[in-house]
Scaffold this motif. Structure first.
Motif, mmCIF file in Angstrom:
data_model
loop_
_atom_site.group_PDB
_atom_site.id
_atom_site.type_symbol
_atom_site.label_atom_id
_atom_site.label_comp_id
_atom_site.label_asym_id
_atom_site.label_seq_id
_atom_site.Cartn_x
_atom_site.Cartn_y
_atom_site.Cartn_z
ATOM 1 N N THR A 181 17.383 25.470 7.373
ATOM 2 C CA THR A 181 17.656 26.903 7.286
ATOM 3 C C THR A 181 19.080 27.136 6.801
ATOM 4 O O THR A 181 20.030 26.532 7.300
ATOM 5 C CB THR A 181 17.464 27.577 8.661
ATOM 6 N N TYR B 40 21.882 30.299 5.511
ATOM 7 C CA TYR B 40 22.185 31.730 5.589
ATOM 8 C C TYR B 40 23.420 32.042 4.732
ATOM 9 O O TYR B 40 24.322 31.230 4.626
ATOM 10 C CB TYR B 40 22.534 32.149 7.017
ATOM 11 N N TYR C 276 26.226 35.091 4.856
ATOM 12 C CA TYR C 276 26.745 36.256 5.573
ATOM 13 C C TYR C 276 27.912 36.854 4.786
ATOM 14 O O TYR C 276 28.661 36.129 4.116
ATOM 15 C CB TYR C 276 27.261 35.867 6.959
ATOM 16 N N GLN D 175 18.508 34.849 4.321
ATOM 17 C CA GLN D 175 18.184 33.641 5.071
ATOM 18 C C GLN D 175 17.091 32.887 4.324
ATOM 19 O O GLN D 175 16.072 33.470 3.936
ATOM 20 C CB GLN D 175 17.696 33.984 6.484
ATOM 21 N N SER E 92 21.354 25.782 9.894
ATOM 22 C CA SER E 92 20.856 25.344 11.197
ATOM 23 C C SER E 92 19.637 24.468 10.970
ATOM 24 O O SER E 92 19.004 24.515 9.916
ATOM 25 C CB SER E 92 20.522 26.534 12.103
ATOM 26 N N LEU F 294 16.655 24.185 12.816
ATOM 27 C CA LEU F 294 15.298 24.645 13.078
ATOM 28 C C LEU F 294 15.274 26.151 13.111
ATOM 29 O O LEU F 294 16.148 26.787 13.673
ATOM 30 C CB LEU F 294 14.786 24.118 14.418
ATOM 31 N N ARG F 295 14.259 26.733 12.553
ATOM 32 C CA ARG F 295 14.087 28.177 12.592
ATOM 33 C C ARG F 295 13.380 28.559 13.869
ATOM 34 O O ARG F 295 12.420 27.938 14.252
ATOM 35 C CB ARG F 295 13.276 28.631 11.384
ATOM 36 N N GLY F 296 13.882 29.624 14.513
ATOM 37 C CA GLY F 296 13.207 30.126 15.697
ATOM 38 C C GLY F 296 13.579 29.402 16.966
ATOM 39 O O GLY F 296 13.095 29.720 18.022
ATOM 40 N N ALA F 297 14.456 28.443 16.879
ATOM 41 C CA ALA F 297 14.864 27.723 18.100
ATOM 42 C C ALA F 297 16.278 28.107 18.473
ATOM 43 O O ALA F 297 17.010 28.679 17.679
ATOM 44 C CB ALA F 297 14.761 26.229 17.872
ATOM 45 N N ILE G 255 24.095 27.524 14.978
ATOM 46 C CA ILE G 255 24.237 27.842 13.565
ATOM 47 C C ILE G 255 25.664 27.507 13.184
ATOM 48 O O ILE G 255 26.619 28.012 13.781
ATOM 49 C CB ILE G 255 23.917 29.324 13.312
ATOM 50 N N ARG H 135 18.394 35.096 23.842
ATOM 51 C CA ARG H 135 19.577 34.236 23.820
ATOM 52 C C ARG H 135 20.749 34.955 23.182
ATOM 53 O O ARG H 135 20.590 36.008 22.561
ATOM 54 C CB ARG H 135 19.280 32.941 23.083
ATOM 55 N N GLY I 124 13.274 34.935 19.178
ATOM 56 C CA GLY I 124 12.717 33.736 18.565
ATOM 57 C C GLY I 124 13.188 33.488 17.153
ATOM 58 O O GLY I 124 12.937 32.426 16.592
ATOM 59 N N ALA I 125 13.863 34.462 16.567
ATOM 60 C CA ALA I 125 14.352 34.301 15.195
ATOM 61 C C ALA I 125 15.834 33.974 15.223
ATOM 62 O O ALA I 125 16.466 33.967 16.277
ATOM 63 C CB ALA I 125 14.094 35.572 14.398
ATOM 64 N N GLN I 126 16.387 33.691 14.057
ATOM 65 C CA GLN I 126 17.792 33.323 13.991
ATOM 66 C C GLN I 126 18.605 34.271 13.125
ATOM 67 O O GLN I 126 19.701 33.934 12.728
ATOM 68 C CB GLN I 126 17.937 31.886 13.483
#
Lengths: 115, 112
Positions: A31, A33, A35, A48, A95, A97-100, A104, B31, B96-98
């Motif tokens: 992943t 990004y 910004y 993203q 990062s 893993l996505r969603g974990a 980052i 989180r 659950g997203a980043q």
């Protein structure tokens, strides 16, 4: 472990010119990004990627900004034509893993001044 | 729309004192992240808080998360000059997203 690499670090251009920023994420990070951080503010997500696909570009001004990640590793962010309000630091992050709840990691940024 | 607000935005304190930075957010989140930024530098990850009641400590910094109150705190104990920086909290826009939404940052200055 090498961090997120970005270049150039600093760029000054005139309005209506174009500029491109490059990012190499941490090895193995799927992943990526981009910004935008305007002076005195918190970073704002522009786009993203998950591997070479776009996950979210809802805040990317698509009339002037574009980004790609063709082979799922490096990425470029382009601005054409630039406006004065685009003066900011462009931060690339990655990062694993996505969603974990993973950390980052941010690069040192590309500082853009539009005059 | 998710809003993340930090308080205070500016903080000047003496070495050896204790203080707390607050981070409030407007929608449910699973989180929260804390980052440090030195002038002209990038963001350095400090803590990732993953659940209600989570507490993490590193040196003189301790962060906690109360998901019910939608509040996180960053506590500084016996501050030293090296902790002078801007501190950001960030919350995922969607659980659950980043995609992170950042607060405005708290600029901390610690005077000898």
């Amino acid at each position: 472990e090498a961090g997120v690499a970005q270049s150039p670090r600093y760029k000054i251009i005139e309005k209506r010119q174009s500029v491109a920023f490059w990012c190499n994420p941490i090895s193995g990070h799927a992943t990526l990004y981009w910004y935008q951080q305007i002076l005195g503010q918190g970073p704002k997500l522009l786009i993203q990627f998950q591997n070479n696909g776009v996950v979210d570009d809802s805040q990317l001004p698509k009339d002037r900004f574009s980004a790609e990640r063709l082979k799922g590793v490096d990425s470029t962010l382009k601005i054409q034509p630039a406006k004065l309000e685009d003066s900011a630091v462009y931060l690339c992050a990655s990062s694993s893993l996505r969603g974990a709840g993973n950390t980052i990691y941010f690069g040192e940024g590309s500082w853009l001044t539009v005059v | 729309e998710l809003k993340v607000e930090q308080n205070p935005l500016f903080l000047s304190m003496q070495e050896g004192k204790n203080y707390t930075i607050y981070c409030n957010y407007s929608t449910t989140s699973d989180r929260l992240y804390w980052y440090r930024q030195d002038p002209g530098k990038s963001l350095e990850s400090l803590f990732v808080l993953l659940s209600n009641g989570a507490v993490k400590q590193e040196g003189r910094l301790m962060a906690s998360l109360d998901t019910k109150a939608r509040l996180s705190t960053l506590h500084i104990t016996a501050a030293v000059h090296d902790l002078s920086a801007t501190y950001f909290c960030a919350v995922p826009l969607i659980q659950g997203a980043q995609k992170l939404v950042f607060g405005q940052g708290t600029r901390l200055t610690i005077n000898p």
